[in-house]
Design a protein around this motif. Structure first.
Motif, PDB file in Angstrom:
ATOM      1  N   THR A  38      -3.161   4.793   7.292  1.00  0.00           N
ATOM      2  CA  THR A  38      -4.440   5.207   6.507  1.00  0.00           C
ATOM      3  C   THR A  38      -4.688   3.940   5.608  1.00  0.00           C
ATOM      4  O   THR A  38      -4.633   3.641   4.424  1.00  0.00           O
ATOM      5  N   GLU A  39      -6.413   3.602   5.809  1.00  0.00           N
ATOM      6  CA  GLU A  39      -6.617   2.757   5.208  1.00  0.00           C
ATOM      7  C   GLU A  39      -7.394   2.947   3.393  1.00  0.00           C
ATOM      8  O   GLU A  39      -7.346   3.951   3.548  1.00  0.00           O
ATOM      9  N   THR A  66       0.773  -1.525   0.152  1.00  0.00           N
ATOM     10  CA  THR A  66      -0.097   0.149   0.587  1.00  0.00           C
ATOM     11  C   THR A  66       0.082   1.465  -0.090  1.00  0.00           C
ATOM     12  O   THR A  66       1.566   1.024   0.909  1.00  0.00           O
TER      13      THR A  66
END
Length: 313
Positions: free
Chosen positions: A81-82, A74
């Motif tokens: 943070t999603e 990611t």
């Protein structure tokens, strides 16, 4: 050709996805099905690379990052943070979390640019390289899972040009952007392997030595030639003994051990090609008959070449 040219032969960005990923933090983009090697450049702002199972790594503004391996990762404004967006590995295919399908209109904010706003504060550019085969694997093995190259003035012209070209939509635009990323990849690899604390691929640093570097290039350019230690020494103007000693010091292996391993690496990639035969590959890497080649291949690779041909089919 030299080692890096061989490792990257045929490797080209194609249809790279450029991601303007956010208007303002918090933001996160997840790469669910990455290629064996991904390159990212933080043109504006800062980010964190969060690789599954490893500690987060920060990438500063104008920094470049190389991500190796197939495990998801990611890119986010901060580690916790999603992800709001997931890239599933298909070219230009974006999905919001919990949904599926191609990117909706709300995520298309400009030519080849996806995100949440056309004037977002952060701009992260990515390209994926589908490196395959044993030759490229030698390069991948020398890289960590995440390699961050700090901002470098030498990268500035490439990054500036990328930032300008991203927003254009003119004939041949994608080719220009892909080639810029290819240049950035080579410069990033050179910068990374120049670090004294980094373990480079076998023989890479020896390229800086005028004589040993030339010997390495000869082996890579003409692996089928019947090289001997004496012949290589003569080619580079050194006696057999001095050449053998100097080569081993710089490369970490005797000359013919290195040559045999390189021949078997090249052979492994050739054996995977459709319609190939063991005898034909043997000739391509310097063996007069398939029997001698098969013995050498099994000794170095731990399996007979015929087994590799069958598995490739």
């Amino acid at each position: 050709m030299d080692l890096l040219e061989d490792y990257l032969a045929g490797v080209r960005a194609h249809g790279a996805v450029f991601c303007q990923s956010v208007a303002e933090p918090p933001w996160a983009v997840r790469y669910a099905d990455p290629a064996p090697l991904a390159l990212g450049a933080m043109l504006r702002g800062e980010s964190w690379i969060v690789r599954d199972g490893t500690a987060p790594v920060q990438v500063g503004e104008r920094g470049v990052v190389l991500v190796r391996g197939l495990r998801p990762f990611t890119v986010a404004d901060r580690p916790g943070t999603e992800p709001q967006v997931v890239i599933d590995g298909e070219e230009s295919c974006w999905t919001t979390v919990g949904a599926s399908g191609a990117a909706g209109p709300e995520l298309v904010v400009g030519p080849r640019t996806y995100g949440f706003s056309a004037d977002g504060s952060d701009l992260f550019v990515t390209a994926e390289y589908p490196l395959r085969g044993d030759v490229s694997e030698r390069l991948l093995r020398a890289l960590p899972e995440v390699a961050v190259i700090p901002p470098d003035p030498e990268f500035a012209p490439l990054l500036d040009l990328l930032a300008v070209e991203i927003g254009r939509d003119e004939p041949g635009q994608q080719v220009i952007l892909d080639r810029l990323l290819d240049l950035l990849l080579v410069r990033a690899l050179r910068s990374w392997f120049a670090r004294p604390d980094v373990e480079a691929p076998p023989g890479y640093r020896a390229l800086a030595d005028p004589r040993i570097g030339r010997a390495l290039r000869l082996m890579h350019e003409r692996p089928a030639h019947p090289w001997t230690v004496a012949a290589l020494g003569t080619e580079v103007g050194m006696s057999r003994a001095v050449f053998a000693r100097r080569f081993a010091e710089l490369v970490g292996q005797p000359p013919l051990v290195y040559l045999t391993e390189w021949r078997m690496t090249v052979a492994a990639d050739l054996l995977r090609k459709p319609g190939t035969t063991v005898a034909a590959v043997a000739r391509r890497v310097g063996y007069a008959d398939g029997f001698a080649f098969s013995n050498a291949f099994k000794r170095v690779r731990g399996m007979p070449p015929s087994e590799l041909v069958r598995s490739a089919r």
